[in-house]
Design an enzyme around this catalytic site. Structure first.
Site, PDB file in Angstrom:
ATOM      1  CE  LYS A 179      55.792  29.924 -35.757  1.00 44.44           C
ATOM      2  NZ  LYS A 179      56.398  29.386 -34.502  1.00 44.44           N
ATOM      3  CD  GLU A 253      60.385  17.835 -46.127  1.00 46.02           C
ATOM      4  OE1 GLU A 253      59.991  16.675 -45.921  1.00 46.02           O
ATOM      5  OE2 GLU A 253      61.014  18.157 -47.144  1.00 46.02           O
ATOM      6  CB  CYS A 287      59.610  13.573 -38.890  1.00 46.41           C
ATOM      7  SG  CYS A 287      61.183  13.910 -39.695  1.00 46.41           S
ATOM      8  CD  GLU A 385      54.441  12.111 -36.285  1.00 47.32           C
ATOM      9  OE1 GLU A 385      53.751  13.142 -36.202  1.00 47.32           O
ATOM     10  OE2 GLU A 385      55.512  12.060 -36.897  1.00 47.32           O
TER      11      GLU A 385
HETATM   12  P1  NAD Z   1      53.453  21.807 -35.099  1.00 45.49           P
HETATM   13  O1  NAD Z   1      52.891  21.568 -36.429  1.00 45.49           O
HETATM   14  O2  NAD Z   1      52.533  21.967 -33.966  1.00 45.49           O
HETATM   15  O3  NAD Z   1      54.386  23.097 -35.111  1.00 45.49           O
HETATM   16  C1  NAD Z   1      55.455  23.268 -36.008  1.00 45.49           C
HETATM   17  C2  NAD Z   1      55.687  24.742 -36.220  1.00 45.49           C
HETATM   18  O4  NAD Z   1      54.586  25.305 -36.907  1.00 45.49           O
HETATM   19  C3  NAD Z   1      55.830  25.551 -34.948  1.00 45.49           C
HETATM   20  O5  NAD Z   1      56.745  26.595 -35.194  1.00 45.49           O
HETATM   21  C4  NAD Z   1      54.425  26.101 -34.741  1.00 45.49           C
HETATM   22  O6  NAD Z   1      54.403  27.268 -33.967  1.00 45.49           O
HETATM   23  C5  NAD Z   1      53.986  26.351 -36.168  1.00 45.49           C
HETATM   24  N1  NAD Z   1      52.559  26.225 -36.437  1.00 45.49           N
HETATM   25  C6  NAD Z   1      51.660  25.409 -35.844  1.00 45.49           C
HETATM   26  N2  NAD Z   1      50.456  25.528 -36.425  1.00 45.49           N
HETATM   27  C7  NAD Z   1      50.600  26.436 -37.426  1.00 45.49           C
HETATM   28  C8  NAD Z   1      49.713  26.981 -38.404  1.00 45.49           C
HETATM   29  N3  NAD Z   1      48.428  26.617 -38.470  1.00 45.49           N
HETATM   30  N4  NAD Z   1      50.191  27.889 -39.288  1.00 45.49           N
HETATM   31  C9  NAD Z   1      51.490  28.247 -39.259  1.00 45.49           C
HETATM   32  N5  NAD Z   1      52.365  27.789 -38.343  1.00 45.49           N
HETATM   33  C10 NAD Z   1      51.938  26.881 -37.439  1.00 45.49           C
HETATM   34  O7  NAD Z   1      54.465  20.595 -34.871  1.00 45.49           O
HETATM   35  P2  NAD Z   1      55.366  20.302 -33.619  1.00 45.49           P
HETATM   36  O8  NAD Z   1      54.540  19.653 -32.580  1.00 45.49           O
HETATM   37  O9  NAD Z   1      56.147  21.504 -33.243  1.00 45.49           O
HETATM   38  O10 NAD Z   1      56.402  19.255 -34.258  1.00 45.49           O
HETATM   39  C11 NAD Z   1      56.180  17.905 -34.322  1.00 45.49           C
HETATM   40  C12 NAD Z   1      55.689  17.484 -35.699  1.00 45.49           C
HETATM   41  O11 NAD Z   1      56.637  17.829 -36.705  1.00 45.49           O
HETATM   42  C13 NAD Z   1      55.547  15.985 -35.808  1.00 45.49           C
HETATM   43  O12 NAD Z   1      54.325  15.670 -36.423  1.00 45.49           O
HETATM   44  C14 NAD Z   1      56.700  15.563 -36.699  1.00 45.49           C
HETATM   45  O13 NAD Z   1      56.513  14.378 -37.390  1.00 45.49           O
HETATM   46  C15 NAD Z   1      56.850  16.729 -37.582  1.00 45.49           C
HETATM   47  N6  NAD Z   1      58.208  16.759 -38.146  1.00 45.49           N
HETATM   48  C16 NAD Z   1      58.373  16.482 -39.472  1.00 45.49           C
HETATM   49  C17 NAD Z   1      59.644  16.458 -40.027  1.00 45.49           C
HETATM   50  C18 NAD Z   1      59.849  16.158 -41.477  1.00 45.49           C
HETATM   51  O14 NAD Z   1      60.878  16.537 -42.009  1.00 45.49           O
HETATM   52  N7  NAD Z   1      58.932  15.530 -42.149  1.00 45.49           N
HETATM   53  C19 NAD Z   1      60.743  16.741 -39.231  1.00 45.49           C
HETATM   54  C20 NAD Z   1      60.546  16.996 -37.885  1.00 45.49           C
HETATM   55  C21 NAD Z   1      59.257  17.018 -37.358  1.00 45.49           C
END
Ligand code: NAD
Length: 479
Positions: A179, A253, A287, A385
């Site tokens: 997804k 992650e 991240c 963050e």
């Molecule tokens: P997000 O958590 O809102 O969404 C990430 C993904 O998860 C999207 O595909 C979203 O549709 C899905 N999603 C959201 N809530 C969900 C749920 N309850 N159940 C299942 N799927 C769900 O994050 P974002 O705003 O898209 O991305 C930014 C975040 O990602 C930042 O906090 C960043 O630090 C983190 N990030 C972490 C890493 C790492 O490797 N640690 C790498 C890149 C980004």
């Protein structure tokens, strides 16, 4: 059926989504709607998982192929991805506003590179090993695929983060339902093209588009065997709760608030430019960035001036212009969030650079790179963050104090230590409690484990550890 805005990719075919809702994919730099895609409904998720299940359970299928046969398909997949690299880079930049120089160096190349790497590891890692049993006889330890993997990724490095999961999961013999993030959907379609060209069998790789509800339906699905997630700590916590209840393996992650520790002997004039990639790259939407800059009191003013000078020199604008180092933020919502933190920072600390929107950019969700000084480590802008181009410069007294401040965080993902003496920097780095840390440099190494501790996540991706995380072990006791 050909792909259109109503289709999802299931069982080797584009099929009409069952769910009636659609979402728009909008350019971060022009604010134009580029396309629409289906919000995958529970029925779409169910169809995708069922296809992945059938493909996994097929006794003559992917999971049971000889490693060499799977590796050969993965090599072809890598070639097909490489051929489409520049298209992928353009699509990523067009959607999320990542500067084209970065998408060309990461999103265009890492999918093929990671796929080829895991094909090689698959060839080199025995599926079965034998050891003498402590109680007599011999034990065969088998490394078997887990089953149906749900891979859920964010928009910031959409292709790289997809392949942190997809490449080892497929190499290990699993089947996958991906997804993508709604903000970056179009590049995921190119992965389907490459997978089809490479001959990945139907059902082995499926895509359901949509947002959090679609993701949650996938995580909950009874036939999913493992969840691999990258995204926010908030969503990760909710996924972990579900997986805890279901006793379902999960890697998470998540977010970060890492420290850039500047030691008192650093040569700022030469090093501050290098610090850009570990503090602000991709407009802070990365991240592992060290957005807390820890500066020695003895040289505090110099460090603040160096960062203020750095951000003042960074060209911000059209992400397709290779001269621009920073593009826009991904969405209006993300800019609103970042601007909320900048407003908070004005109350908590001293603004020394940026703080507004860059001039002359009427379209696109741009924020000027921003530096705050005199930040306390318990300020909101030092604890949460921000995921935008905002740095907090925090003073410290001595090395022990720097390490204490670095570790005084809910997160534990990355960080760097900077010194004229690499041995001294290395000694400090090993006292930083995070999953990864860099010495006078930070570059994620695909051959080594990557991930976080504390609120930054659970488990590791990349390297042989990344392959192991998509395998179960089975011990067969031979009498
Ligand atoms: P997000 O958590 O809102 O969404 C990430 C993904 O998860 C999207 O595909 C979203 O549709 C899905 N999603 C959201 N809530 C969900 C749920 N309850 N159940 C299942 N799927 C769900 O994050 P974002 O705003 O898209 O991305 C930014 C975040 O990602 C930042 O906090 C960043 O630090 C983190 N990030 C972490 C890493 C790492 O490797 N640690 C790498 C890149 C980004």
């Amino acid at each position: 059926m050909d792909r259109d805005s109503d289709t999802v990719f299931i069982d080797g075919e584009w099929i009409r989504a069952r769910g009636p809702r659609r979402y728009e994919i909008v350019s971060a730099s022009t604010e134009e709607t580029l396309a629409t895609a289906p919000v995958g409904a529970v029925e779409d998720v169910g169809a995708a998982v069922a296809a992945a299940r059938r493909a996994f359970d097929d006794p003559a299928g992917w999971a049971h192929w000889e490693p060499e046969r799977r590796a050969a398909v993965l090599d072809r997949f890598a070639d097909a991805l490489d051929e489409r690299g520049s298209e992928i880079a353009r699509l990523v930049t067009g959607q999320n506003g990542m500067p084209i120089t970065i998408s060309s160096a990461s999103e265009a190349v890492f999918p093929g590179m990671l796929t080829r790497y895991y094909a090689g590891l698959l060839r080199d890692t025995p599926v079965e090993t034998e050891r003498p049993s402590m109680t007599g006889g011999t034990t065969v330890v088998r490394h078997v695929p887990i089953g149906v993997v749900a891979a859920i990724v964010p928009w910031n490095f959409p292709q790289t983060l997809t392949f942190y999961k997809l490449a080892p999961a497929l190499a290990a013999g699993n089947t996958v339902v991906l997804k993508p993030a709604p903000e970056t959907t179009l590049d995921a379609y190119v992965v389907v093209e490459a997978a089809t060209a490479a001959g990945i069998p139907p059902g082995v790789f499926n895509i359901v588009t949509g947002g959090p509800e679609t993701g949650a339906a996938l995580v909950e699905h009874p036939d999913v065997d493992k969840v691999a997630f990258t995204g926010s700590t908030r969503a990760g916590r909710s996924i972990a709760e579900t997986c805890g209840r279901l006793l379902r393996p999960v890697t998470l992650e998540l977010g970060g608030k890492s420290a850039t520790i500047v030691l008192d002997d650093v040569d700022l004039a030469t090093e501050v430019g290098k610090m850009f990639t570990c503090t602000l790259v991709n407009s802070g939407q990365t991240c592992m960035l060290g957005t807390r800059v820890l500066a020695p009191r003895s040289r505090y003013g110099e460090v603040v001036d160096a960062f203020a000078g750095l951000v003042g020199m960074l060209p911000v604008g059209d992400p397709f212009d290779p001269g621009n180092i920073l593009g826009p933020l991904v969405s209006a919502r993300q800019r609103e969030r970042v601007e909320g933190y900048i407003a908070k920072g004005r109350d908590e600390a001293r603004l020394v650079a940026g703080g507004g929107r860059p001039e002359g950019l009427d379209k696109g969700w741009y924020v000027a790179p921003t530096v705050f000084a005199d930040v306390a480590n318990d300020a909101v802008i030092a604890r949460e963050e921000i995921f935008g181009p905002v740095l907090a410069v925090i003073p410290y007294d001595d090395e022990d104090d720097a390490i204490r401040l670095a570790n005084d965080s809910a997160y534990g993902l990355g960080g760097t230590v900077w010194s004229a003496d690499p041995e001294r920097a290395r000694a400090v780095a090993t006292r930083v409690r995070t999953g990864t840390v860099g010495v006078n440099f930070y570059n994620i190494d695909h051959h080594s484990p990557f991930g976080g501790i504390k609120d930054s996540g659970i488990g590791r991706e990349l390297g042989p550890e990344g392959l192991a995380s998509f395998r179960h072990t089975q011990s067969v006791y031979l009498g």
